[in-house]
Design an enzyme around this catalytic site. Structure first.
Site, PDB file in Angstrom:
ATOM      1  N   ASP A 245       4.580   5.536   0.135  1.00  0.00           N
ATOM      2  CA  ASP A 245       4.411   5.464  -1.174  1.00  0.00           C
ATOM      3  C   ASP A 245       3.318   6.653  -1.503  1.00  0.00           C
ATOM      4  O   ASP A 245       2.250   6.449  -0.911  1.00  0.00           O
ATOM      5  CB  ASP A 245       3.826   4.214  -1.486  1.00  0.00           C
ATOM      6  CG  ASP A 245       3.773   4.073  -3.329  1.00  0.00           C
ATOM      7  OD1 ASP A 245       4.136   5.054  -3.926  1.00  0.00           O
ATOM      8  OD2 ASP A 245       3.286   2.939  -3.535  1.00  0.00           O
TER       9      ASP A 245
ATOM     10  N   GLU B 162       8.298   7.600  -3.853  1.00  0.00           N
ATOM     11  CA  GLU B 162       8.183   6.356  -2.652  1.00  0.00           C
ATOM     12  C   GLU B 162       9.661   6.204  -2.177  1.00  0.00           C
ATOM     13  O   GLU B 162      10.789   6.750  -2.878  1.00  0.00           O
ATOM     14  CB  GLU B 162       7.881   5.233  -3.185  1.00  0.00           C
ATOM     15  CG  GLU B 162       8.704   4.649  -4.497  1.00  0.00           C
ATOM     16  CD  GLU B 162       8.149   3.324  -4.981  1.00  0.00           C
ATOM     17  OE1 GLU B 162       7.854   2.676  -4.170  1.00  0.00           O
ATOM     18  OE2 GLU B 162       8.132   3.178  -6.202  1.00  0.00           O
TER      19      GLU B 162
END
Length: 366
Positions: free
Chosen positions: A19, A114
């Protein structure tokens, strides 16, 4: 993490969730050195609009994505508003994805910033998923100048939670033998996939953490939360069988809310539609996704369902999406009380080179 067998022939997977840290805002600070270390948001301006992303400096003022730009400016008068540049975000996202594919072809992007990676069997022949995550973060920094956080575990649900534990620019691992104890202590609001409304409903039932959730039977959870009850029953026990899916193409993006009390007045419906709209905009801006068709979904108290749609010639900006949503809601008289309301985008701006993956976006409001 090493492969173990909980059942004969069953391999424990090695899943990484990567992420990027405050991706849009970090890109703007990367490209504009004069903005580094200053509170900045992407999207909107001091007069109108919605925040798509906030730098960590802005977050200290209580500013977050999906917040109205007017409120953000009120919280921080010297806030910098940067217009979004999706072409630039996609360019960097492609560079980051190239790094992922150096290790595995099992990559499931959730948005531009992500993705899940299954590195159980990987191209580098490395046994340690922790080491792979560290290498990936280092390569992202070297190639793009941006920081990434990562979570490592044996399923997607736990990897997603782990990636948030040591943000920004950190990583964490949840081992199979640690999972249940970790989840028992985890506040229910921290469970990935349990939104604000569902968490509030759980807290009214006395469920404040994983240990509380674990005390309720499958039958009780299914009665209270419908199909999601089985999901909640499993995840608190560390069970999540969804595989990393590298070839799943998103066709639409939507959010919806099922209400504990049916909506009767148009005023109530418009107020609820506003929060659903904000969630759609938050997700669409995070993924750089736009859609020409706006649809609202109405499910009545008697469980009959209706959708109303409008397709535009150009990809609409957030303000126009809201206007169309309200227009569709008011299009004709709503004859019965509403138990569910939804808003979605389709005819997306996705080409074969700009594919975004993931499940249809819904707010878990059951």
């Amino acid at each position: 993490m090493e492969n173990k067998e909980s059942n004969p022939g069953q391999i424990i997977r090695k899943i990484i969730h990567v992420d990027m840290d405050a991706f849009y805002a970090s890109v703007e600070q990367l490209d504009h050195p004069e903005w580094r270390g200053k509170p900045l948001v992407v999207g909107g301006n001091a007069a109108r609009g919605v925040v798509a992303a906030a730098s960590y400096e802005a977050r200290k003022y209580g500013i977050h994505s999906a917040m109205s730009s007017v409120l953000a400016a009120r919280k921080c008068p010297h806030l910098i508003f940067a217009p979004h540049r999706f072409d630039r975000y996609r360019e960097l996202s492609r560079q980051i994805r190239e790094i992922f594919f150096e290790y595995t072809d099992l990559v499931e992007p959730l948005s531009l910033d992500e993705a899940f990676l299954d590195v159980t069997e990987n191209k580098m022949g490395l046994k340690s998923a922790i080491l792979i995550a560290r290498q990936i973060r280092q390569k992202i920094k070297e190639k793009t100048g941006l920081n990434a956080s990562a979570g490592v575990s044996y399923n997607k649900f736990l990897a997603k939670i782990a990636s948030d534990l040591n943000k920004p620019n950190g990583q964490a691992v949840i081992l199979p033998e640690e999972a249940e104890e970790f989840l028992e202590k985890l506040p229910i609001k921290k469970f990935f996939g349990i939104g604000k409304v569902t968490a509030e409903k759980m807290e009214k039932l006395g469920i404040f953490n994983g240990k509380d959730l674990k005390e309720f039977s499958l039958q009780f959870l299914t009665k209270k939360f419908g199909k999601s009850g089985l999901h909640y029953y499993n995840i608190v026990r560390g069970i999540h069988l969804s595989e990393v899916q590298p070839h799943r193409v998103r066709k639409s993006l939507s959010a919806e809310n099922t209400f504990e009390k049916d909506l009767i007045s148009l005023e109530e419906m418009e107020m609820e539609l506003k929060s659903i709209f904000e969630e759609v905009i938050k997700r669409s801006q995070k993924g750089g996704i736009k859609g020409r068709t706006v649809t609202i979904k109405l499910k009545y108290a008697d469980f009959t369902q209706q959708t109303r749609s409008k397709t535009l010639e150009q990809y609409p900006e957030p303000a126009q999406i809201w206007e169309v949503g309200i227009e569709l809601l008011r299009q004709e008289e709503i004859p019965k009380a509403i138990r569910l309301l939804g808003l979605g985008l389709s005819n997306l701006n996705i080409t074969e080179e700009q594919v975004h993956f993931g499940e249809q976006l819904k707010i878990p409001f059951e």
